[in-house]
Scaffold this motif. Sequence first.
Motif: not given
Length: 372
Positions: A228, A232, A234-237, A365, A368
């Motif tokens: 991410t 970006h 859409r975050e990956s979670l 999350k 970054i």
Amino acid sequence: MSSSSSMIRDVTEFAYSLLDRGLVPDFFLRIIIRALCRQRLREIDHGSFELNHAVKMKWIEDVRARASIADATQTANEQHYEVSTRFILSCLGPYAKYSSCLYPTGHETLEQAEILMLESYCEKAQLADGMDILDLGCGWGSLSVYLAQKYPKSRITGLSNSLTQKSYIDAIAKEKGLNNIEIITADVNTFEFGETKRFDRILSIEMFEHMKNYEVLLRKISTWLRPTSANHARESLLFVHLFCHKMTPYHFEQDDGWMAQTFFTGGTMPSHDLLAYFQSDLTLVRSWYINGRNYSRTLEAWLEKQDRNANAGIKELEEDAVSKGLDKEEGRKAFHRFRVFYMACSELFAFHGGEEWGIGHYLFKPKIRQQS
């Protein structure tokens, strides 16, 4: 060994033999279990918040220093996940969810409670169709299959340490015509995805309790999430469901007694806040607590189904034992041990109205990555 130690050992072994034959009445067993819950609370209470916090910090330092992510993975696998699938399914609900379900009113059926908890994962993990999703520690596939049906454009990968579970999930996926599921059998201690395999979401349901070094585990998981960046969209979670004590983490040691020896070798009871201390590679976005009575109701439903299907269950476990070169009596022992296991866990999670032990949900999350 002193004579008193020898006597205690002999009495303990005799008591365990009675459990293995189903000779201890349930009402008496439940009284003993509640007494053991009170004993556990005395053992983890060091007399003040200051001392309790110091012990917790030492515990966290110790698990951070461990060489491996998990201990005794093969033993835990044998205790739970290589047991006859047909027997396990005779106890569970229609989605084969081998973890806590959700009873918001307390009057839901087991099937309704399964769906309600599965739907809560979808909401909390912010799932959407088209994602690459990893079900880490996928059990008998309740979540993997549910997600594959709910999100047909998503690609679902399940990771399990059990060949038995993979065979079952593969068969269910084929039966339901699901082509978006892949089940991988591997040990999380050593397994790595290739550099090109990354996920928008990772969900892990009641796997972290088999782990020890959460620093290394979460670092590994962070590398499986799609990177991410600040821009970006859409975050990956990562979403985690685990059972926990409200304040204090502890290990299930071999000398703890029946539960540690029979069902939870190498296991951990996390505290609700435990994962907040391991944010080097992932950031905790939010956490939730779910009252332990939800798990107690789940376990009582499993026990009721096991008893209702007792004749078939015993026969299945006897045949399973013989197929593994054991005496069929080992199958009857397994049947009675599962009854005690469900009962013991139910009493634990119901203790003090579900406010001592319960369920934690967590959303993480990635850190970054700054654009160069």
